[in-house]
Motif scaffolding. Sequence first.
Motif, mmCIF file in Angstrom:
data_model
loop_
_atom_site.group_PDB
_atom_site.id
_atom_site.type_symbol
_atom_site.label_atom_id
_atom_site.label_comp_id
_atom_site.label_asym_id
_atom_site.label_seq_id
_atom_site.Cartn_x
_atom_site.Cartn_y
_atom_site.Cartn_z
ATOM 1 N N ASP A 9 -14.056 -1.932 -32.706
ATOM 2 C CA ASP A 9 -13.980 -1.882 -34.159
ATOM 3 C C ASP A 9 -15.071 -2.716 -34.827
ATOM 4 O O ASP A 9 -15.265 -2.638 -36.038
ATOM 5 N N ARG A 10 -15.809 -3.503 -34.056
ATOM 6 C CA ARG A 10 -16.887 -4.317 -34.630
ATOM 7 C C ARG A 10 -18.240 -3.629 -34.565
ATOM 8 O O ARG A 10 -19.209 -4.110 -35.147
ATOM 9 N N ILE A 11 -18.327 -2.518 -33.857
ATOM 10 C CA ILE A 11 -19.626 -1.937 -33.560
ATOM 11 C C ILE A 11 -20.393 -1.576 -34.820
ATOM 12 O O ILE A 11 -21.592 -1.842 -34.946
ATOM 13 N N GLY A 12 -19.719 -0.958 -35.814
ATOM 14 C CA GLY A 12 -20.425 -0.510 -37.012
ATOM 15 C C GLY A 12 -21.060 -1.634 -37.786
ATOM 16 O O GLY A 12 -22.275 -1.649 -38.020
ATOM 17 N N TRP A 13 -20.234 -2.619 -38.207
ATOM 18 C CA TRP A 13 -20.795 -3.703 -39.003
ATOM 19 C C TRP A 13 -21.704 -4.597 -38.180
ATOM 20 O O TRP A 13 -22.675 -5.163 -38.692
ATOM 21 N N LEU A 14 -21.412 -4.726 -36.877
ATOM 22 C CA LEU A 14 -22.251 -5.566 -36.031
ATOM 23 C C LEU A 14 -23.644 -4.974 -35.898
ATOM 24 O O LEU A 14 -24.654 -5.679 -35.997
ATOM 25 N N ARG A 15 -23.708 -3.664 -35.715
ATOM 26 C CA ARG A 15 -25.005 -3.002 -35.601
ATOM 27 C C ARG A 15 -25.827 -3.184 -36.867
ATOM 28 O O ARG A 15 -27.011 -3.524 -36.825
ATOM 29 N N ALA A 46 -31.928 1.027 -49.585
ATOM 30 C CA ALA A 46 -32.079 2.434 -49.944
ATOM 31 C C ALA A 46 -31.850 3.347 -48.742
ATOM 32 O O ALA A 46 -31.160 4.376 -48.836
ATOM 33 N N GLY A 47 -32.438 2.975 -47.606
ATOM 34 C CA GLY A 47 -32.275 3.790 -46.408
ATOM 35 C C GLY A 47 -30.830 3.859 -45.954
ATOM 36 O O GLY A 47 -30.324 4.931 -45.585
ATOM 37 N N GLU A 48 -30.150 2.717 -45.984
ATOM 38 C CA GLU A 48 -28.750 2.687 -45.562
ATOM 39 C C GLU A 48 -27.883 3.472 -46.548
ATOM 40 O O GLU A 48 -26.969 4.198 -46.139
ATOM 41 N N TYR A 49 -28.177 3.342 -47.836
ATOM 42 C CA TYR A 49 -27.391 4.065 -48.842
ATOM 43 C C TYR A 49 -27.541 5.568 -48.677
ATOM 44 O O TYR A 49 -26.553 6.313 -48.719
ATOM 45 N N VAL A 50 -28.771 6.028 -48.478
ATOM 46 C CA VAL A 50 -29.009 7.463 -48.327
ATOM 47 C C VAL A 50 -28.341 8.002 -47.069
ATOM 48 O O VAL A 50 -27.664 9.039 -47.095
ATOM 49 N N SER A 51 -28.516 7.294 -45.955
ATOM 50 C CA SER A 51 -27.958 7.785 -44.694
ATOM 51 C C SER A 51 -26.437 7.767 -44.697
ATOM 52 O O SER A 51 -25.783 8.718 -44.250
ATOM 53 N N VAL A 52 -25.844 6.682 -45.209
ATOM 54 C CA VAL A 52 -24.388 6.590 -45.234
ATOM 55 C C VAL A 52 -23.806 7.543 -46.276
ATOM 56 O O VAL A 52 -22.711 8.087 -46.087
ATOM 57 N N SER A 53 -24.531 7.761 -47.381
ATOM 58 C CA SER A 53 -24.080 8.747 -48.368
ATOM 59 C C SER A 53 -24.031 10.139 -47.764
ATOM 60 O O SER A 53 -23.088 10.903 -48.019
ATOM 61 N N PRO A 107 -21.170 3.922 -48.746
ATOM 62 C CA PRO A 107 -22.617 3.770 -48.970
ATOM 63 C C PRO A 107 -23.014 2.485 -49.687
ATOM 64 O O PRO A 107 -23.958 1.809 -49.275
ATOM 65 N N VAL A 108 -22.318 2.135 -50.764
ATOM 66 C CA VAL A 108 -22.694 0.952 -51.542
ATOM 67 C C VAL A 108 -22.495 -0.309 -50.714
ATOM 68 O O VAL A 108 -23.359 -1.204 -50.686
ATOM 69 N N GLN A 109 -21.375 -0.393 -50.024
ATOM 70 C CA GLN A 109 -21.106 -1.546 -49.172
ATOM 71 C C GLN A 109 -22.160 -1.671 -48.081
ATOM 72 O O GLN A 109 -22.653 -2.774 -47.789
ATOM 73 N N ALA A 110 -22.515 -0.545 -47.471
ATOM 74 C CA ALA A 110 -23.523 -0.558 -46.411
ATOM 75 C C ALA A 110 -24.882 -0.985 -46.949
ATOM 76 O O ALA A 110 -25.618 -1.732 -46.292
ATOM 77 N N ALA A 111 -25.232 -0.528 -48.155
ATOM 78 C CA ALA A 111 -26.521 -0.879 -48.750
ATOM 79 C C ALA A 111 -26.612 -2.380 -49.017
ATOM 80 O O ALA A 111 -27.614 -3.026 -48.685
ATOM 81 N N PHE A 112 -25.576 -2.944 -49.622
ATOM 82 C CA PHE A 112 -25.581 -4.379 -49.912
ATOM 83 C C PHE A 112 -25.591 -5.199 -48.624
ATOM 84 O O PHE A 112 -26.273 -6.230 -48.533
ATOM 85 N N ALA A 113 -24.834 -4.767 -47.631
ATOM 86 C CA ALA A 113 -24.787 -5.506 -46.368
ATOM 87 C C ALA A 113 -26.143 -5.509 -45.681
ATOM 88 O O ALA A 113 -26.589 -6.540 -45.161
ATOM 89 N N SER A 114 -26.825 -4.362 -45.679
ATOM 90 C CA SER A 114 -28.138 -4.283 -45.036
ATOM 91 C C SER A 114 -29.166 -5.125 -45.776
ATOM 92 O O SER A 114 -29.970 -5.829 -45.157
ATOM 93 N N ALA A 115 -29.153 -5.042 -47.110
ATOM 94 C CA ALA A 115 -30.096 -5.843 -47.898
ATOM 95 C C ALA A 115 -29.845 -7.334 -47.702
ATOM 96 O O ALA A 115 -30.788 -8.124 -47.567
ATOM 97 N N ALA A 116 -28.580 -7.728 -47.679
ATOM 98 C CA ALA A 116 -28.247 -9.146 -47.520
ATOM 99 C C ALA A 116 -28.647 -9.667 -46.148
ATOM 100 O O ALA A 116 -29.211 -10.768 -46.025
ATOM 101 N N SER A 117 -28.373 -8.887 -45.103
ATOM 102 C CA SER A 117 -28.711 -9.337 -43.754
ATOM 103 C C SER A 117 -30.226 -9.389 -43.566
ATOM 104 O O SER A 117 -30.749 -10.310 -42.925
#
Length: 233
Positions: A14-20, A67-74, A147-157
């Motif tokens: 269950d950690r694979i997604g956010w960990l990656r 942007a890339g994460e938002y587009v792909s996850v969207s 998508p929004v959560q993934a975008a913010f997480a990627s930008a923050a990391s």
Amino acid sequence: MGALSSHRERHVADRIGWLRAAVLGANDGIVSTASLIIGVAVAGGQVGVIVIAGTAGMVAGAMSMAAGEYVSVSAQADTETAELGRERRELADDPRGELAELAAIYVARGVDAATAMIVAAQLMARDALGAHARDELDITLGIRARPVQAAFASAASFTAGAALPLLTVFIVPPALLVWAVAGGSLVFLALLGAIGAKTGGASVWRGTLRVTFWGAFAMAATAAIGRLIGGTV
């Protein structure tokens, strides 16, 4: 049953997604920003120029990751929504056919036909869409793409990773800048690889060496390019 219900196993799937996403973002931030700083420094850039280049690289990289994460996850979310909508219509139009389809999935996994039909009927009675989403479409309703959560997480990391080599520029003397950024970044990468591997339940040494090797390769390549361009411009 009591003994069985008290049995607990700790899995990390269950950690694979956010960990990656976190490891990828931080790794990219460190490698790209450190490589950019080293390339400009080796080319003869002054500290002010290096800071501008590093900051611009950090901001641009964070926006690019978001942007890339938002587009792909969207796109993933849109696909999931369309698939669930179609499955919902099929359940309404042909519940018996969907029951047989779900039972056939369990038969293919090794369950005998009679038991598979009983299990499918019980699961559909409780949550028909959830059962088909999970076992037919491989979609878990509770952890769908955001998508929004993934975008913010990627930008923050990415920003967190990029800040490490950039802060080094302000701490060390210019004469030691290249070596300090390279050495500090490799230490950060090693720690990142170890933490990611440990959290994911993988080999710590393998994760550490893999991340460190490719980070060193990227920084060496940009240093060579900076040296070449700096000597000709």
